[in-house]
Design a protein around this motif. Structure first.
Motif, PDB file in Angstrom:
ATOM      1  N   ALA A 260      -5.836   2.217 -12.648  1.00  0.00           N
ATOM      2  CA  ALA A 260      -7.109   2.883 -12.371  1.00  0.00           C
ATOM      3  C   ALA A 260      -7.194   4.292 -12.944  1.00  0.00           C
ATOM      4  O   ALA A 260      -8.230   4.933 -12.871  1.00  0.00           O
TER       5      ALA A 260
ATOM      6  N   ARG B  14       0.057  10.368 -11.399  1.00  0.00           N
ATOM      7  CA  ARG B  14      -0.168   8.943 -11.550  1.00  0.00           C
ATOM      8  C   ARG B  14       0.567   8.441 -12.779  1.00  0.00           C
ATOM      9  O   ARG B  14       0.492   9.045 -13.850  1.00  0.00           O
TER      10      ARG B  14
ATOM     11  N   HIS C  17       2.552   9.135  -4.926  1.00  0.00           N
ATOM     12  CA  HIS C  17       1.876  10.418  -4.711  1.00  0.00           C
ATOM     13  C   HIS C  17       2.804  11.425  -4.037  1.00  0.00           C
ATOM     14  O   HIS C  17       2.920  12.573  -4.479  1.00  0.00           O
ATOM     15  N   GLN C  18       3.487  11.008  -2.981  1.00  0.00           N
ATOM     16  CA  GLN C  18       4.299  11.964  -2.214  1.00  0.00           C
ATOM     17  C   GLN C  18       5.528  12.422  -2.991  1.00  0.00           C
ATOM     18  O   GLN C  18       5.923  13.582  -2.896  1.00  0.00           O
TER      19      GLN C  18
ATOM     20  N   GLN D 205      -2.282  -1.579  -9.487  1.00  0.00           N
ATOM     21  CA  GLN D 205      -3.709  -1.215  -9.396  1.00  0.00           C
ATOM     22  C   GLN D 205      -3.892   0.294  -9.539  1.00  0.00           C
ATOM     23  O   GLN D 205      -4.769   0.776 -10.251  1.00  0.00           O
ATOM     24  N   TRP D 206      -3.057   1.045  -8.833  1.00  0.00           N
ATOM     25  CA  TRP D 206      -3.140   2.516  -8.853  1.00  0.00           C
ATOM     26  C   TRP D 206      -2.884   3.041 -10.268  1.00  0.00           C
ATOM     27  O   TRP D 206      -3.581   3.940 -10.754  1.00  0.00           O
TER      28      TRP D 206
ATOM     29  N   ASP E  93       0.864  18.983  -1.850  1.00  0.00           N
ATOM     30  CA  ASP E  93      -0.359  18.752  -2.634  1.00  0.00           C
ATOM     31  C   ASP E  93      -0.985  20.069  -3.085  1.00  0.00           C
ATOM     32  O   ASP E  93      -1.701  20.109  -4.085  1.00  0.00           O
TER      33      ASP E  93
ATOM     34  N   PRO F 105      -9.142   2.054  -6.503  1.00  0.00           N
ATOM     35  CA  PRO F 105      -8.144   2.544  -5.551  1.00  0.00           C
ATOM     36  C   PRO F 105      -8.188   4.069  -5.415  1.00  0.00           C
ATOM     37  O   PRO F 105      -8.297   4.783  -6.408  1.00  0.00           O
ATOM     38  N   VAL F 106      -8.139   4.520  -4.179  1.00  0.00           N
ATOM     39  CA  VAL F 106      -8.047   5.965  -3.909  1.00  0.00           C
ATOM     40  C   VAL F 106      -6.969   6.201  -2.852  1.00  0.00           C
ATOM     41  O   VAL F 106      -6.584   5.289  -2.123  1.00  0.00           O
ATOM     42  N   LEU F 107      -6.482   7.427  -2.807  1.00  0.00           N
ATOM     43  CA  LEU F 107      -5.573   7.847  -1.739  1.00  0.00           C
ATOM     44  C   LEU F 107      -6.318   8.857  -0.884  1.00  0.00           C
ATOM     45  O   LEU F 107      -6.802   9.873  -1.388  1.00  0.00           O
TER      46      LEU F 107
ATOM     47  N   THR G 134      -7.083  12.488  -2.548  1.00  0.00           N
ATOM     48  CA  THR G 134      -6.128  13.442  -3.134  1.00  0.00           C
ATOM     49  C   THR G 134      -6.739  14.130  -4.350  1.00  0.00           C
ATOM     50  O   THR G 134      -6.463  15.303  -4.601  1.00  0.00           O
ATOM     51  N   GLU G 135      -7.605  13.427  -5.076  1.00  0.00           N
ATOM     52  CA  GLU G 135      -8.217  14.039  -6.264  1.00  0.00           C
ATOM     53  C   GLU G 135      -9.235  15.107  -5.888  1.00  0.00           C
ATOM     54  O   GLU G 135      -9.354  16.135  -6.560  1.00  0.00           O
TER      55      GLU G 135
ATOM     56  N   GLU H 288       0.845  -1.210   0.000  1.00  0.00           N
ATOM     57  CA  GLU H 288       0.000   0.000   0.000  1.00  0.00           C
ATOM     58  C   GLU H 288       0.876   1.255   0.000  1.00  0.00           C
ATOM     59  O   GLU H 288       0.410   2.345  -0.336  1.00  0.00           O
ATOM     60  N   GLY H 289       2.115   1.112   0.449  1.00  0.00           N
ATOM     61  CA  GLY H 289       3.025   2.267   0.491  1.00  0.00           C
ATOM     62  C   GLY H 289       3.468   2.721  -0.891  1.00  0.00           C
ATOM     63  O   GLY H 289       3.886   3.868  -1.052  1.00  0.00           O
TER      64      GLY H 289
ATOM     65  N   LYS I 249       0.083  12.574   6.006  1.00  0.00           N
ATOM     66  CA  LYS I 249      -0.003  11.141   5.716  1.00  0.00           C
ATOM     67  C   LYS I 249      -1.152  10.882   4.757  1.00  0.00           C
ATOM     68  O   LYS I 249      -2.144  11.611   4.738  1.00  0.00           O
ATOM     69  N   VAL I 250      -0.993   9.842   3.988  1.00  0.00           N
ATOM     70  CA  VAL I 250      -1.945   9.491   2.949  1.00  0.00           C
ATOM     71  C   VAL I 250      -2.144   7.984   3.017  1.00  0.00           C
ATOM     72  O   VAL I 250      -1.204   7.253   3.300  1.00  0.00           O
ATOM     73  N   LYS I 251      -3.367   7.528   2.804  1.00  0.00           N
ATOM     74  CA  LYS I 251      -3.665   6.096   2.948  1.00  0.00           C
ATOM     75  C   LYS I 251      -4.285   5.554   1.674  1.00  0.00           C
ATOM     76  O   LYS I 251      -5.197   6.151   1.110  1.00  0.00           O
ATOM     77  N   PHE I 252      -3.766   4.409   1.246  1.00  0.00           N
ATOM     78  CA  PHE I 252      -4.296   3.733   0.061  1.00  0.00           C
ATOM     79  C   PHE I 252      -5.513   2.900   0.448  1.00  0.00           C
ATOM     80  O   PHE I 252      -5.466   2.141   1.408  1.00  0.00           O
TER      81      PHE I 252
ATOM     82  N   LEU J 158      -9.127   0.680  -1.249  1.00  0.00           N
ATOM     83  CA  LEU J 158      -9.970   0.289  -2.375  1.00  0.00           C
ATOM     84  C   LEU J 158     -11.411   0.635  -2.013  1.00  0.00           C
ATOM     85  O   LEU J 158     -11.953   0.104  -1.030  1.00  0.00           O
TER      86      LEU J 158
ATOM     87  N   PRO K  95       1.699   3.207  -3.911  1.00  0.00           N
ATOM     88  CA  PRO K  95       0.930   4.343  -4.443  1.00  0.00           C
ATOM     89  C   PRO K  95       1.124   5.605  -3.598  1.00  0.00           C
ATOM     90  O   PRO K  95       1.138   6.715  -4.130  1.00  0.00           O
ATOM     91  N   VAL K  96       1.290   5.420  -2.283  1.00  0.00           N
ATOM     92  CA  VAL K  96       1.533   6.570  -1.412  1.00  0.00           C
ATOM     93  C   VAL K  96       2.862   7.235  -1.787  1.00  0.00           C
ATOM     94  O   VAL K  96       2.947   8.456  -1.948  1.00  0.00           O
TER      95      VAL K  96
END
Lengths: 333, 333
Positions: A273, A253, A247-248, A269-270, B192, B225-227, B138-139, A240-241, B215-218, B220, A243-244
Motif C-alpha cells: 500500500a 514502511r 511500525h514500532q 498488504q501494508w 513516533d 491499510p492504515v495504522l 500514524t501518517e 495484524e501484529g 498501542k497501534v492498530k492495523f 483496512l 504491520p504494527v
C-alpha cells in the motif's frame, strides 16, 4: 596544485574501488533459482528501484525488505522449530519439576506423547512455552538456545535446524543486501530465540530482527544488573501484529515483503500500500519430495487467503518445486 | 597471469580507497570540545576498541552506542519539547473540542495558563498527551509533528526546536559512526515523535530509535491499510525500561552509553556491566548562561543518584560550561 592532483587521484582511486565493489555486487546471483518468472520479477524489481535515473529509484536508506522466518527462510514442519526447542527443554527441565509427571500438558510430553500434549491446543502450547522461555535471565535463555541449536537434529532430515534454511532465500538476502537493501526478519517467532542464530545463518544482525516478545524485568542481583524473562506476553508479531511490529520496531514502511502464510498477509498488504514501486512475494510449499507440500488446509503455515490475494493482485508466488534448484544448503556446518 | 595482475591491481586500488576513507574518518573531529578530560576519555576509549590488535578490540558489528535524547542530544527546558508540541496541538484542536473549554487540564491551557494545566500532575499530562497523540493514523501524526517542527519556535531562544541539538553531541555521533559505531537513541520520549527528525538532525535512521510506544492498530479503511494510534501505552522506555528497551529493540548490549539524568542510570549500569571495555558518560547541565544549570533538584532531567554513581564508578561527566566551546549549532536551518 600538487594537493589538487593528490585529491583528484584519491577520487579516481575511490571510484575505481567502488566500481570494483559494484562488480562484486553483480556477482551475488540467484544461482539456486530456476530461470523462471519469480527470479525475473525479483531482478526486474531490484533494477527498477536501484538504477540511477529510474523513475522508481529508491534511496538506499529506504530500501527496507522484510522477511517472515518460519516457512519463508527456514522450514517449519513437523512444527515450528521453536516449539520443538520448547519440547526438548521440558524434558531437560523435568528433573527440577517432579510435579510435571502428573500435570498436563507435561505428563503426556514426558511419556513421549507429543500429540497428546498438544491436544490441549493453544493453552497447552502457551504453558509449554512459558515454562521454558521464562523464569531465567536473558543470558541464560540465550545459552539454552545456543546449546540446543548446536546439538538437536530435525526428526526427519537429521540436519541441525540451522541447516534447514532455504538456500535460494539465503541467496536472495545476499542479493538484496548487495543492492543496498537493509534486510529484516518480521516473524511471529520469539525474538530472543531468533536473534541467537539470525546473524550467523542469515547475515541479519539482532537489531534487524522483529518478533514476538515476552515481558522482561530489569533487576540488580548482588549489584549486577540482569534482565529476567517473565511469563507474560508483551507483543505478538503475527497477522495484524506484523504491520504494527514493523511500525514500532523499524519505523518505516518496507518496499519489499516476503512471506509464506496467511500470517504474513497484513505485512504484504501494508508493504504493497505504500507509494512507489513495491514487491510482495509468497513462498508456496509445493515440493512434497524435497520439502513438504501444504497450503490451504495446513494447521501450520496455512496459505489460503494469501494465495487468493496474491493471485488477485499479481504478487509473485514461488513454487518451491518448480522455481528452486536446491532447497537446503549442503549440510556442512 | 594477466588476470592475476588485474586482481592485485584492483586490491591495491581498493586498499588505497579504504585508506582514503580512514583519513576522512580521522578528520571527523570533536572540534567543539575543549581539550579536557572528557574529550580525551572519549578518544582514548574509541582508540582502545577500534585499533586492530588492541586487547580491547571490538568487532564493528558489536560497536553499539546508545544515547538518551532529551537533555543529552537536545535541550529539555522549560519542559520536554514533546510536551510543548502537545500543548500547541491542544490549542490547534480546540475548535473540534468545544467541551475542553470547561474541562481540565484543557480549560487552563486554552486560557494560556500552562502551570495551572500541569498542576494536575501526571494524570493531566497523560490526558494532554493522549488527546494529541492518539485517534489518528500514524501518517497523520507524522505530518502534525513535521509541521510543528517546521514552524514552532522555542519560547526563550527563538530557535526552531531542531536547532537546539547540541553541536558537540552531533560531532560525537559523527565521530563514533566514522569509527564503525552504530548509534541509537534510547529515550523516554515517544518513538513516533522522535523518528520524524532523528535522521535529518542526528543522522540516526528511524530503525535505530528506541523510545516509549503507544498501542497501534492495523485497520483496512476502504481496502486501504492504515495504522491507528490508540490512547493506550504499550511500553515506557525510561529508567528500568531503558535496558528492557535495549534488549527488546536492539538485542545486544551497548558498549557505550550517554545520558544526562537519573532516568538514564539503569541504561548506563546495564552498559557498564558487560564484559570488555565500556564507556559511560553523563552530560551535566552546568551552564546557566548559554543553556540551563540544573541537576539534583530539577523536576525535569534530575541528575542526583546518577551523579553519585558516576563519581563512584569513574564514569565521564561532561560539564557543559567547561567542556563545550559551543552549545548549539549556528541557527541556519
Amino acid at each position: 596544485m600538487k594537493a589538487l592532483q593528490r585529491v583528484s587521484r584519491a577520487f579516481v582511486l575511490l571510484f575505481a574501488a567502488l566500481a570494483g565493489l559494484q562488480l562484486a555486487a553483480a556477482q551475488v546471483a540467484l544461482q539456486s533459482w530456476n530461470d523462471r518468472a519469480p527470479k525475473k520479477a525479483i531482478e526486474a524489481f531490484v533494477e527498477r528501484v536501484t538504477k540511477q535515473g529510474s523513475p522508481d529509484f529508491v534511496p538506499v536508506a529506504e530500501r527496507i525488505a522484510v522477511f517472515d522466518n518460519d516457512g519463508t527462510l527456514w522450514a517449519e514442519k513437523p512444527m515450528y522449530f521453536q516449539l520443538l526447542f520448547a519440547l526438548d527443554r521440558v524434558k531437560a527441565l523435568s528433573g527440577q519439576h517432579p510435579e510435571w509427571k502428573d500435570k498436563e500438558p507435561f505428563a503426556s510430553l514426558l511419556k513421549g506423547d507429543v500429540k497428546g500434549a498438544l491436544a490441549g491446543g493453544e493453552p497447552a502450547i502457551v504453558q509449554i512455552v512459558m515454562s521454558t522461555h521464562a523464569g531465567m535471565t536473558t543470558e541464560e535463555f540465550d545459552k539454552n538456545v545456543r546449546d540446543w541449536l548446536a546439538t538437536a537434529k530435525h526428526p526427519q532430515t537429521g540436519r541441525h535446524y540451522t541447516e534447514m534454511a532455504y538456500q535460494p532465500m539465503l541467496e536472495l538476502l545476499a542479493y538484496l543486501r548487495a543492492h543496498g537493501f537493509k534486510t529484516f526478519i518480521v516473524s511471529g517467532g520469539g525474538v530472543d530465540f531468533m536473534r541467537v542464530f539470525s546473524e550467523r545463518v542469515y547475515g541479519i544482525p539482532p537489531e534487524q530482527v522483529v518478533g514476538s516478545t515476552g515481558k522482561v524485568k530489569f533487576e540488580l542481583r548482588d549489584g549486577k544488573p540482569v534482565l529476567v524473562k517473565l511469563p507474560e506476553i508483551q507483543f505478538v508479531d503475527d497477522k495484524e501484529g506484523k504491520p504494527v511490529g514493523i511500525h514500532q520496531f523499524i519505523g518505516r514502511r518496507p518496499i519489499a515483503a516476503f512471506g509464506n502464510s496467511d500470517g504474513d498477509l497484513q505485512m504484504l498488504q501494508w508493504t504493497a500500500a505504500g507509494s512507489g514501486a513495491r514487491f510482495c512475494l509468497y513462498v508456496h510449499h509445493t515440493d512434497a519430495e524435497r520439502e513438504w507440500a501444504y497450503d490451504r488446509q495446513s494447521s501450520i503455515g496455512r496459505l489460503d487467503k494469501g494465495l487468493d490475494e496474491a493471485n488477485a493482485r499479481g504478487w509473485t508466488v514461488v513454487s518451491m518445486k518448480d522455481d528452486w534448484k536446491t532447497i537446503f544448503a549442503p549440510a556442512t556446518k
